[in-house]
Write an enzyme that holds these catalytic residues in place. Structure first.
Site, PDB file in Angstrom:
ATOM      1  N   CYS A   1      -5.818   1.708   5.782  1.00 29.80           N
ATOM      2  CA  CYS A   1      -6.803   0.325   6.159  1.00 29.80           C
ATOM      3  C   CYS A   1      -6.191   0.033   7.521  1.00 29.80           C
ATOM      4  O   CYS A   1      -5.318   0.115   7.887  1.00 29.80           O
ATOM      5  CB  CYS A   1      -6.243  -0.829   5.087  1.00 29.80           C
ATOM      6  SG  CYS A   1      -4.754  -1.624   5.378  1.00 29.80           S
TER       7      CYS A   1
ATOM      8  N   CYS B   1      -2.495  -0.656   7.758  1.00 24.06           N
ATOM      9  CA  CYS B   1      -1.338   0.526   7.596  1.00 24.06           C
ATOM     10  C   CYS B   1      -1.450   1.217   8.797  1.00 24.06           C
ATOM     11  O   CYS B   1      -0.532   2.060   9.469  1.00 24.06           O
ATOM     12  CB  CYS B   1      -1.830   1.414   6.370  1.00 24.06           C
ATOM     13  SG  CYS B   1      -1.487   0.502   4.655  1.00 24.06           S
TER      14      CYS B   1
ATOM     15  N   GLU C   1       1.070   3.876   2.026  1.00 23.30           N
ATOM     16  CA  GLU C   1       1.551   4.224   3.083  1.00 23.30           C
ATOM     17  C   GLU C   1       2.820   3.411   3.726  1.00 23.30           C
ATOM     18  O   GLU C   1       3.949   4.113   4.005  1.00 23.30           O
ATOM     19  CB  GLU C   1       0.569   3.976   4.437  1.00 23.30           C
ATOM     20  CG  GLU C   1      -0.595   4.900   4.527  1.00 23.30           C
ATOM     21  CD  GLU C   1      -1.940   4.149   3.557  1.00 23.30           C
ATOM     22  OE1 GLU C   1      -1.572   3.331   2.610  1.00 23.30           O
ATOM     23  OE2 GLU C   1      -2.996   4.039   4.246  1.00 23.30           O
TER      24      GLU C   1
ATOM     25  N   HIS D   1       0.926  -1.171   0.041  1.00 24.96           N
ATOM     26  CA  HIS D   1       0.160   0.037   0.093  1.00 24.96           C
ATOM     27  C   HIS D   1       0.839   1.142   0.015  1.00 24.96           C
ATOM     28  O   HIS D   1       2.227   1.172   0.405  1.00 24.96           O
ATOM     29  CB  HIS D   1      -0.760  -0.077   1.096  1.00 24.96           C
ATOM     30  CG  HIS D   1      -1.979  -1.007   0.986  1.00 24.96           C
ATOM     31  ND1 HIS D   1      -3.048  -1.208   2.206  1.00 24.96           N
ATOM     32  CD2 HIS D   1      -2.323  -1.912   0.150  1.00 24.96           C
ATOM     33  CE1 HIS D   1      -3.937  -2.227   1.919  1.00 24.96           C
ATOM     34  NE2 HIS D   1      -3.274  -2.544   0.618  1.00 24.96           N
TER      35      HIS D   1
END
Ligand SMILES: NC(=O)c1ccc[n+]([C@@H]2O[C@H](COP(=O)([O-])OP(=O)(O)OC[C@H]3O[C@@H](n4cnc5c(N)ncnc54)[C@H](OP(=O)(O)O)[C@@H]3O)[C@@H](O)[C@H]2O)c1
Length: 352
Positions: A69, A78, A46, A44
């Site tokens: 998330c 995250c 992040e 992701h």
């Protein structure tokens, strides 16, 4: 947040079921790191931004285009990465419509003493995430119909294969990169023998899947789309089989039998549901107006993009679409995009 949204744009159409997210980390008013969702949706944004940063992230601020998330999927949440790295301020633009994460991060982060603020540039983010928001609640994919016309509204040039200039065509190739599949018709493939790949230097391997509606399997085996079907995903929606089936399968073309509608055309609604079930959520429609109009009349187009050349074609033009464009713009306002195409122009119209 504006920079985060710019980074989110990078992999739009290339993140499978995951949203394409952008992320920016700052500390003491300095930019520390940026990241975006990786190809195929993982890691992701992040995670990437945190990995790319070099120093300590203690007391830094993170700006994310979408709510982080908070569930364990194929990767850990995250939210945990944020708390583990002692980031102390979280700004995100809009909440994630995914029920596993929706609205959950705020409480989790606040419980750890982290400042949370959401809603920054939410108008822009809501527009950017239209296809993701649709993917979460609809059985249909998001459809963008792209058309190129001469100044006098012809879509076919009898003398040359091109209508618009190289800058418009480059932009159209970039559009392909931001979609996970292209839909076109047998007729357009037979007339143009197009490759329908993304030919932007460095992005060739990111060409979307090509889905061709060819009811009677009329497209010649020697066509460009079949020549490289072993390299670029190619799917044909057909209704009537013939002896080409065996050869096409050998060429690695996927064949899917589809029902026809009352007009004896491939049923567009059922076809789009199939497209979504195959895992595609951003469709670039690249066909002539016969099929384009059927999509429009069935209310299946979300966005319309119109490239307009600075040149008239006059008697070298074929298939005039001024009536069709007028019908579209009667329904919704069309606006000029801020993009320099050196004489050509790009117009956009949101139909849904
Ligand atoms: N300037 C541009 O942006 C642009 C873009 C694309 C194409 N073109 C040009 O447009 C020309 C073709 O345009 P066109 O309007 O004549 O044809 P078209 O819209 O590209 O294709 C019509 C064909 O689509 C198939 N189709 C499948 N489902 C359909 C449905 N529900 N409704 C309607 N058609 C359906 C049918 O073929 P089957 O029966 O075989 O399924 C039909 O004959 C070509 O010369 C091409 O070069 C221009």
């Amino acid at each position: 947040m504006s920079l985060a949204l710019m980074h989110a744009q990078k992999n739009l159409g290339n993140t499978k079921d995951n949203p394409s997210v952008g992320c920016v980390i700052t500390k003491k008013n300095n930019l520390i790191s940026v990241g975006n969702t990786s190809f195929n949706g993982r890691p992701h944004a992040e995670d990437n931004a945190i990995k790319f940063s070099t120093g300590s992230l203690r007391n830094s601020e993170i700006y994310i285009s979408l709510e982080p998330c908070s569930h364990y999927g194929k990767t850990p949440p995250c939210v945990n990465l944020i708390t583990k790295n002692k980031i102390n301020k979280v700004f995100f633009s809009i909440k994630d419509p995914d029920s596993r994460s929706y609205n959950k991060s705020i409480k989790l982060l606040k419980n750890k003493g982290i400042y949370v603020n959401y809603g920054l540039l939410n108008k822009k983010a809501n527009i950017f995430y239209r296809s993701y928001l649709k993917a979460k609640k609809s059985k249909m994919p998001f459809v963008t119909y792209k058309l190129a016309v001469s100044k006098d509204y012809y879509i076919v040039n009898k003398k040359d294969k091109y209508i618009t200039n190289q800058y418009s065509r480059g932009r159209a190739h970039l559009m392909r990169h931001n979609h996970d599949c292209i839909i076109t018709s047998s007729k357009s493939i037979i007339t143009d023998n197009s490759k329908l790949t993304c030919r932007v230097h460095g992005l060739e391997h990111r060409s979307p899947t090509r889905i061709i509606f060819d009811k009677k399997l009329r497209i010649p085996i020697s066509s460009n789309v079949y020549k490289d079907a072993n390299k670029f995903n190619t799917i044909v929606f057909y209704n009537k089989a013939n002896n080409k089936i065996k050869i096409l399968k050998k060429l690695k073309v996927k064949l899917i039998k589809m029902p026809i509608d009352y007009k004896k055309n491939i049923d567009l609604e059922k076809a789009l549901i199939k497209v979504k079930n195959l895992g595609y959520s951003r469709v670039l429609l690249e066909c002539g107006v016969d099929m384009g109009e059927s999509f429009f009349n069935n209310n299946l187009i979300d966005d319309f993009k119109l490239f307009v050349s600075k040149k008239n074609l006059g008697k070298n033009g074929k298939n005039n679409v001024s009536k069709f464009v007028k019908n579209i713009t009667k329904r919704r306002k069309i606006y000029k995009e801020k993009v320099n195409l050196l004489g050509d122009e790009l117009f956009s119209c949101r139909l849904k």
